[in-house]
Design a protein around this motif. Structure first.
Motif, PDB file in Angstrom:
ATOM      1  N   UNK A  51       4.483  -5.109  10.266  1.00  0.00           N
ATOM      2  CA  UNK A  51       3.675  -4.334  11.204  1.00  0.00           C
ATOM      3  C   UNK A  51       2.996  -3.160  10.506  1.00  0.00           C
ATOM      4  N   UNK A  52       3.748  -2.463   9.665  1.00  0.00           N
ATOM      5  CA  UNK A  52       3.179  -1.329   8.931  1.00  0.00           C
ATOM      6  C   UNK A  52       2.042  -1.778   8.021  1.00  0.00           C
ATOM      7  N   UNK A  53       2.210  -2.955   7.414  1.00  0.00           N
ATOM      8  CA  UNK A  53       1.151  -3.503   6.556  1.00  0.00           C
ATOM      9  C   UNK A  53      -0.095  -3.802   7.373  1.00  0.00           C
ATOM     10  N   UNK A  54       0.116  -4.337   8.578  1.00  0.00           N
ATOM     11  CA  UNK A  54      -1.005  -4.767   9.411  1.00  0.00           C
ATOM     12  C   UNK A  54      -1.755  -3.614  10.062  1.00  0.00           C
ATOM     13  N   UNK A  55      -1.045  -2.579  10.497  1.00  0.00           N
ATOM     14  CA  UNK A  55      -1.703  -1.517  11.271  1.00  0.00           C
ATOM     15  C   UNK A  55      -1.823  -0.199  10.509  1.00  0.00           C
ATOM     16  N   UNK A  56      -1.188  -0.118   9.335  1.00  0.00           N
ATOM     17  CA  UNK A  56      -1.152   1.163   8.615  1.00  0.00           C
ATOM     18  C   UNK A  56      -2.522   1.695   8.250  1.00  0.00           C
ATOM     19  N   UNK A  57      -3.336   0.865   7.611  1.00  0.00           N
ATOM     20  CA  UNK A  57      -4.654   1.311   7.173  1.00  0.00           C
ATOM     21  C   UNK A  57      -5.558   1.663   8.336  1.00  0.00           C
ATOM     22  N   UNK A  58      -5.543   0.836   9.377  1.00  0.00           N
ATOM     23  CA  UNK A  58      -6.371   1.108  10.548  1.00  0.00           C
ATOM     24  C   UNK A  58      -5.938   2.361  11.286  1.00  0.00           C
ATOM     25  N   UNK A  91      -4.510   5.093   9.898  1.00  0.00           N
ATOM     26  CA  UNK A  91      -5.001   6.233   9.111  1.00  0.00           C
ATOM     27  C   UNK A  91      -6.498   6.430   9.339  1.00  0.00           C
ATOM     28  N   UNK A  92      -7.243   5.327   9.341  1.00  0.00           N
ATOM     29  CA  UNK A  92      -8.688   5.392   9.597  1.00  0.00           C
ATOM     30  C   UNK A  92      -8.989   6.028  10.939  1.00  0.00           C
ATOM     31  N   UNK A 150      -8.553  -1.348   4.532  1.00  0.00           N
ATOM     32  CA  UNK A 150      -8.107  -2.522   3.795  1.00  0.00           C
ATOM     33  C   UNK A 150      -6.899  -2.272   2.915  1.00  0.00           C
ATOM     34  N   UNK A 151      -6.880  -1.126   2.220  1.00  0.00           N
ATOM     35  CA  UNK A 151      -5.893  -0.929   1.160  1.00  0.00           C
ATOM     36  C   UNK A 151      -4.666  -0.118   1.565  1.00  0.00           C
ATOM     37  N   UNK A 152      -4.797   0.776   2.547  1.00  0.00           N
ATOM     38  CA  UNK A 152      -3.688   1.696   2.849  1.00  0.00           C
ATOM     39  C   UNK A 152      -2.460   0.974   3.403  1.00  0.00           C
ATOM     40  N   UNK A 153      -2.680  -0.093   4.179  1.00  0.00           N
ATOM     41  CA  UNK A 153      -1.530  -0.845   4.697  1.00  0.00           C
ATOM     42  C   UNK A 153      -0.694  -1.435   3.577  1.00  0.00           C
ATOM     43  N   UNK A 154      -1.370  -1.910   2.524  1.00  0.00           N
ATOM     44  CA  UNK A 154      -0.658  -2.438   1.368  1.00  0.00           C
ATOM     45  C   UNK A 154       0.130  -1.367   0.636  1.00  0.00           C
ATOM     46  N   UNK A 155      -0.405  -0.141   0.616  1.00  0.00           N
ATOM     47  CA  UNK A 155       0.319   0.972  -0.012  1.00  0.00           C
ATOM     48  C   UNK A 155       1.604   1.250   0.751  1.00  0.00           C
ATOM     49  N   UNK A 156       1.500   1.317   2.090  1.00  0.00           N
ATOM     50  CA  UNK A 156       2.685   1.558   2.923  1.00  0.00           C
ATOM     51  C   UNK A 156       3.708   0.445   2.730  1.00  0.00           C
ATOM     52  N   UNK A 157       3.232  -0.799   2.697  1.00  0.00           N
ATOM     53  CA  UNK A 157       4.126  -1.946   2.484  1.00  0.00           C
ATOM     54  C   UNK A 157       4.895  -1.807   1.179  1.00  0.00           C
ATOM     55  N   UNK A 158       4.182  -1.500   0.101  1.00  0.00           N
ATOM     56  CA  UNK A 158       4.813  -1.424  -1.213  1.00  0.00           C
ATOM     57  C   UNK A 158       5.802  -0.263  -1.300  1.00  0.00           C
ATOM     58  N   UNK A 159       5.505   0.841  -0.620  1.00  0.00           N
ATOM     59  CA  UNK A 159       6.442   1.965  -0.576  1.00  0.00           C
ATOM     60  C   UNK A 159       7.703   1.559   0.166  1.00  0.00           C
ATOM     61  N   UNK A 160       7.540   0.841   1.276  1.00  0.00           N
ATOM     62  CA  UNK A 160       8.694   0.407   2.069  1.00  0.00           C
ATOM     63  C   UNK A 160       9.611  -0.520   1.274  1.00  0.00           C
ATOM     64  N   UNK A 166      -8.432  -1.702  -4.421  1.00  0.00           N
ATOM     65  CA  UNK A 166      -9.297  -0.862  -3.599  1.00  0.00           C
ATOM     66  C   UNK A 166     -10.762  -0.977  -4.037  1.00  0.00           C
ATOM     67  N   UNK A 167     -10.992  -1.212  -5.328  1.00  0.00           N
ATOM     68  CA  UNK A 167     -12.370  -1.371  -5.817  1.00  0.00           C
ATOM     69  C   UNK A 167     -13.041  -2.560  -5.136  1.00  0.00           C
TER      70      UNK A 167
END
Length: 205
Positions: free
Chosen positions: A39-46, A48-49, A127-137, A151-152
């Motif tokens: 869930x954090x991966x899916x909604x995290x970036x959106x 923050x946006x 696009x990228x922030x959810x992946x950051x949260x996932x990797x931290x978790x 991110x590029x």
């Protein structure tokens, strides 16, 4: 009937949630923990946006995103062995989610009246922030901070969106081309080991 953007969001949510749950299963999380990561991966970036754009986070107005993540958990539970045997499943779902959410982020920012340079940044965050949260978790170094093009690819997708819009292309075609550019850049970068230069420095005592 759902709009084209809503369909993109649903598919992106499902794809990103699977990428998170797949990695959580590799770390032997329990079902609830895996759902939280997905869930954090899916909604995290959106999320923050939307906070930065000063609007209500998208998942608070429609429970379908929570449901999509739950369906992704069930998918991994029932077809987890198949996903494990399939090579590069995490990479595939992560790349799909990255591409689709970048398009959604750019489009939503432009719809709110912000300029393209802001839209490109917000698309990259989506696009990228959810992946950051996932990797931290899951206690991994986030992909965005490694050599890999991540991110590029979102930035390139945002630039593609802006060029297509400037050229007067149809909105749906613009969204498709933007998403494809993110996906193709990510695929080619990994396939041919294209990466950014590493910033080298001296050790600090």
């Amino acid at each position: 009937m759902p709009t084209f953007v809503q369909v993109i969001e649903f598919i992106g949510t499902f794809a990103f949630a699977i990428s998170g749950i797949r990695l959580a299963s590799a770390k032997q999380f329990d079902w609830f923990g895996a759902y939280v990561v997905g869930l954090a991966t899916a909604i995290g970036g959106g999320t923050i946006r939307d906070v930065l754009l000063d609007v209500t986070p998208f998942w608070m107005t429609d429970p379908i995103y929570l449901i999509c993540s739950a369906l992704a958990l069930l998918w991994v539970i029932f077809f987890g062995k198949l996903l494990i045997h399939l090579h590069n499943t995490f990479f595939l779902f992560d790349s799909i989610g990255l591409a689709l959410f970048t398009v959604v982020g750019v489009g939503k920012t432009l719809a709110l009246g912000y300029p393209f340079w802001v839209a490109i940044i917000m698309g990259s965050i989506t696009g990228a922030a959810g992946g950051v949260i996932r990797d931290v978790f899951i206690n991994e170094i986030p992909l965005i901070f490694r050599k890999e093009i991540y991110a590029i690819a979102c930035v390139i997708g945002g630039l593609t969106y802006s060029v297509c819009d400037y050229a007067g292309l149809d909105l749906i075609l613009t969204q498709i081309l933007s998403g494809l550019s993110v996906f193709v850049v990510r695929i080619l970068a990994v396939k041919y080991k294209i990466c950014l230069p590493i910033l080298k420095g001296t050790d600090v005592d």
